[in-house]
Design a protein around this motif. Structure first.
Motif, PDB file in Angstrom:
ATOM      1  N   HIS A 101      11.719  22.642  14.375  1.00 39.51           N
ATOM      2  CA  HIS A 101      11.922  24.072  14.628  1.00 39.51           C
ATOM      3  C   HIS A 101      13.150  24.339  15.485  1.00 39.51           C
ATOM      4  O   HIS A 101      13.354  23.689  16.508  1.00 39.51           O
ATOM      5  N   ASN A 102      13.948  25.292  15.067  1.00 40.14           N
ATOM      6  CA  ASN A 102      14.968  25.916  15.910  1.00 40.14           C
ATOM      7  C   ASN A 102      14.837  27.408  15.644  1.00 40.14           C
ATOM      8  O   ASN A 102      14.653  27.817  14.488  1.00 40.14           O
ATOM      9  N   PRO A 103      14.892  28.258  16.664  1.00 37.60           N
ATOM     10  CA  PRO A 103      14.648  29.692  16.433  1.00 37.60           C
ATOM     11  C   PRO A 103      15.648  30.344  15.484  1.00 37.60           C
ATOM     12  O   PRO A 103      15.326  31.333  14.826  1.00 37.60           O
ATOM     13  N   GLU A 104      16.850  29.799  15.409  1.00 46.31           N
ATOM     14  CA  GLU A 104      17.820  30.226  14.395  1.00 46.31           C
ATOM     15  C   GLU A 104      17.935  29.093  13.390  1.00 46.31           C
ATOM     16  O   GLU A 104      18.185  27.947  13.759  1.00 46.31           O
ATOM     17  N   PHE A 105      17.739  29.387  12.111  1.00 42.33           N
ATOM     18  CA  PHE A 105      17.748  28.321  11.114  1.00 42.33           C
ATOM     19  C   PHE A 105      18.365  28.828   9.816  1.00 42.33           C
ATOM     20  O   PHE A 105      18.599  30.031   9.639  1.00 42.33           O
ATOM     21  N   THR A 106      18.649  27.898   8.922  1.00 43.63           N
ATOM     22  CA  THR A 106      19.258  28.247   7.631  1.00 43.63           C
ATOM     23  C   THR A 106      18.190  28.205   6.555  1.00 43.63           C
ATOM     24  O   THR A 106      17.413  27.249   6.472  1.00 43.63           O
ATOM     25  N   ILE A 107      18.177  29.254   5.750  1.00 50.09           N
ATOM     26  CA  ILE A 107      17.149  29.396   4.720  1.00 50.09           C
ATOM     27  C   ILE A 107      17.806  29.581   3.354  1.00 50.09           C
ATOM     28  O   ILE A 107      18.869  30.201   3.239  1.00 50.09           O
ATOM     29  N   LEU A 108      17.208  28.996   2.347  1.00 48.01           N
ATOM     30  CA  LEU A 108      17.565  29.248   0.951  1.00 48.01           C
ATOM     31  C   LEU A 108      16.439  30.057   0.346  1.00 48.01           C
ATOM     32  O   LEU A 108      15.276  29.665   0.431  1.00 48.01           O
ATOM     33  N   GLU A 109      16.774  31.186  -0.241  1.00 44.12           N
ATOM     34  CA  GLU A 109      15.756  31.985  -0.911  1.00 44.12           C
ATOM     35  C   GLU A 109      16.269  32.359  -2.294  1.00 44.12           C
ATOM     36  O   GLU A 109      17.431  32.740  -2.445  1.00 44.12           O
ATOM     37  N   TRP A 110      15.420  32.185  -3.299  1.00 43.24           N
ATOM     38  CA  TRP A 110      15.850  32.597  -4.640  1.00 43.24           C
ATOM     39  C   TRP A 110      14.692  33.184  -5.439  1.00 43.24           C
ATOM     40  O   TRP A 110      13.520  32.914  -5.183  1.00 43.24           O
ATOM     41  N   TYR A 111      15.080  34.038  -6.402  1.00 42.68           N
ATOM     42  CA  TYR A 111      14.129  34.772  -7.241  1.00 42.68           C
ATOM     43  C   TYR A 111      14.561  34.656  -8.695  1.00 42.68           C
ATOM     44  O   TYR A 111      15.727  34.900  -9.021  1.00 42.68           O
ATOM     45  N   GLN A 112      13.609  34.288  -9.537  1.00 43.30           N
ATOM     46  CA  GLN A 112      13.845  34.213 -10.973  1.00 43.30           C
ATOM     47  C   GLN A 112      13.036  35.296 -11.679  1.00 43.30           C
ATOM     48  O   GLN A 112      11.804  35.335 -11.580  1.00 43.30           O
ATOM     49  N   VAL A 113      13.741  36.182 -12.367  1.00 40.81           N
ATOM     50  CA  VAL A 113      13.085  37.248 -13.120  1.00 40.81           C
ATOM     51  C   VAL A 113      12.392  36.642 -14.335  1.00 40.81           C
ATOM     52  O   VAL A 113      12.915  35.734 -14.995  1.00 40.81           O
ATOM     53  N   ASP A 114      11.183  37.150 -14.623  1.00 36.68           N
ATOM     54  CA  ASP A 114      10.354  36.711 -15.749  1.00 36.68           C
ATOM     55  C   ASP A 114       9.880  35.262 -15.613  1.00 36.68           C
ATOM     56  O   ASP A 114       9.564  34.614 -16.604  1.00 36.68           O
ATOM     57  N   TYR A 115       9.819  34.756 -14.380  1.00 32.34           N
ATOM     58  CA  TYR A 115       9.195  33.470 -14.102  1.00 32.34           C
ATOM     59  C   TYR A 115       7.856  33.729 -13.416  1.00 32.34           C
ATOM     60  O   TYR A 115       7.735  34.649 -12.610  1.00 32.34           O
ATOM     61  N   ASP A 116       6.858  32.884 -13.734  1.00 34.80           N
ATOM     62  CA  ASP A 116       5.673  32.856 -12.884  1.00 34.80           C
ATOM     63  C   ASP A 116       5.851  31.730 -11.871  1.00 34.80           C
ATOM     64  O   ASP A 116       6.871  31.029 -11.874  1.00 34.80           O
ATOM     65  N   HIS A 117       4.880  31.558 -10.979  1.00 38.19           N
ATOM     66  CA  HIS A 117       5.055  30.572  -9.911  1.00 38.19           C
ATOM     67  C   HIS A 117       5.073  29.140 -10.433  1.00 38.19           C
ATOM     68  O   HIS A 117       5.713  28.266  -9.840  1.00 38.19           O
ATOM     69  N   GLN A 118       4.401  28.882 -11.568  1.00 37.47           N
ATOM     70  CA  GLN A 118       4.436  27.534 -12.134  1.00 37.47           C
ATOM     71  C   GLN A 118       5.829  27.199 -12.661  1.00 37.47           C
ATOM     72  O   GLN A 118       6.322  26.074 -12.466  1.00 37.47           O
TER      73      GLN A 118
END
Length: 326
Positions: free
Chosen positions: A110-127
């Motif tokens: 843990h560090n209170p400031e961190f680097t995150i990758l976030e992505w979203y795929q349209v028409d995808y389910d979680h599998q």
């Protein structure tokens, strides 16, 4: 010498190469790279997340949230709400690599400031999103394809207790076997007990040789995920673990504004009971959900990923400057 970086230059070079590799992974798949605000007029209601808060003294006096101290603003714990607003506006599939902030402990992971990758795929389910994430993990970590296990089966395998059917007392009995009795004695929230049991007993053992996706979390832990149409006891949510480290959290995204607002209000009710500050709800985000397309998204901790990729035992070894030297 506290002015020096905490990571070696060779590790920072490795870090840069891994981030370039990640960026290229998504560019090759035609995802749009986006940037969203770090400061927002709303935080998050999740009772396990704590935002850094500040006040903007130069704010327009006509803003409704303005106070005598200025406009309250929150450093974002993830770019999720703003990215979903872009999706609702028609962006198509998107990704972002950015800083996020959580007012929590600092330590090995843990560090209170961190680097995150976030992505979203349209028409995808979680599998489908798990399939794509598996490819990214194999690329960056040079590991085997991940195992998949339901939340229910993970508890049955490790603790011989069914988290979807067990009573609070039965879960506490499982905790007693782990010598957690004094910690759990006065706990009345089932999900808090489940999370502690998962953290102490399951997380360290489920993904030693290769990553593991844990999916079908209890519906009470849905957060921003849809509830399964096949089993209303579980949510379309997954997390990813490797070598005792939680790497990512993903959802088949809920796009029902009324249901999401109800969940946020419930969070704030629990916050009030626990003596925590209630958080302002992001109405812009709620209003955008009507237009949110069918999609799945995931947030991954870049620093932890790089720890694993470079075989480091402490997050300090992959950060240029931790909070101690910031």
């Amino acid at each position: 010498m506290n002015w020096l970086p905490t990571a070696s230059m060779s590790k920072l070079q490795e870090r840069a190469k891994i981030i370039q590799m990640i960026r290229q992974f998504f560019i090759q798949r035609s995802l749009l790279e986006v940037e969203t605000p770090t400061l927002s007029q709303s935080g998050v209601t999740d009772i396990h997340l704590f935002c850094f808060k500040t006040n903007f003294i130069g704010a327009d006096l006509s803003l409704t949230n303005q106070t005598t101290d200025g406009l309250p603003l929150y450093l974002q714990t993830s770019p999720e709400f703003h990215m979903k607003r872009l999706l609702a506006a028609g962006s198509g599939s998107i990704f972002q690599i950015c800083k996020a902030f959580r007012n929590e402990e600092s330590g090995r992971f843990h560090n209170p400031e961190f680097t995150i990758l976030e992505w979203y795929q349209v028409d995808y389910d979680h599998q489908q999103l798990m399939n794509e994430m598996d490819q990214l993990l194999q690329l960056t970590l040079n590991c085997e394809s991940a195992r998949r296990c339901t939340y229910q089966n993970a508890f049955l395998e490790v603790l011989n207790v069914d988290p979807l059917a067990a009573s609070l007392d039965e879960l506490k009995q499982a905790g007693n076997k782990l010598k957690l009795g004094s910690v759990l004695d006065n706990e009345t929230d089932k999900d808090t007990v489940l999370q502690l049991l998962f953290c102490i007993a399951i997380e360290p053992v489920i993904a030693i040789k290769k990553p593991c996706f844990i999916y079908d979390f209890p519906a009470s832990q849905a957060a921003l995920a849809r509830i399964s149409e096949h089993d209303p006891r579980v949510a379309k949510r997954f997390e990813v673990y490797y070598k005792g480290i939680e790497l990512a959290n993903g959802f088949h995204e809920l796009n029902d504004p009324e249901e999401q607002l109800n969940r946020f209000n419930k969070d704030n009710q629990i916050r009030k009971i626990k003596g925590l500050d209630e958080m302002p709800i992001d109405k812009n985000f709620i209003n955008s959900l009507e237009k949110l397309p069918n999609c799945s998204g995931v947030a991954l901790g870049i620093d932890r990923l790089i720890m694993l990729a470079t075989k480091q035992q402490h997050i300090d070894n992959v950060l240029s400057f931790t909070i101690k030297r910031a």
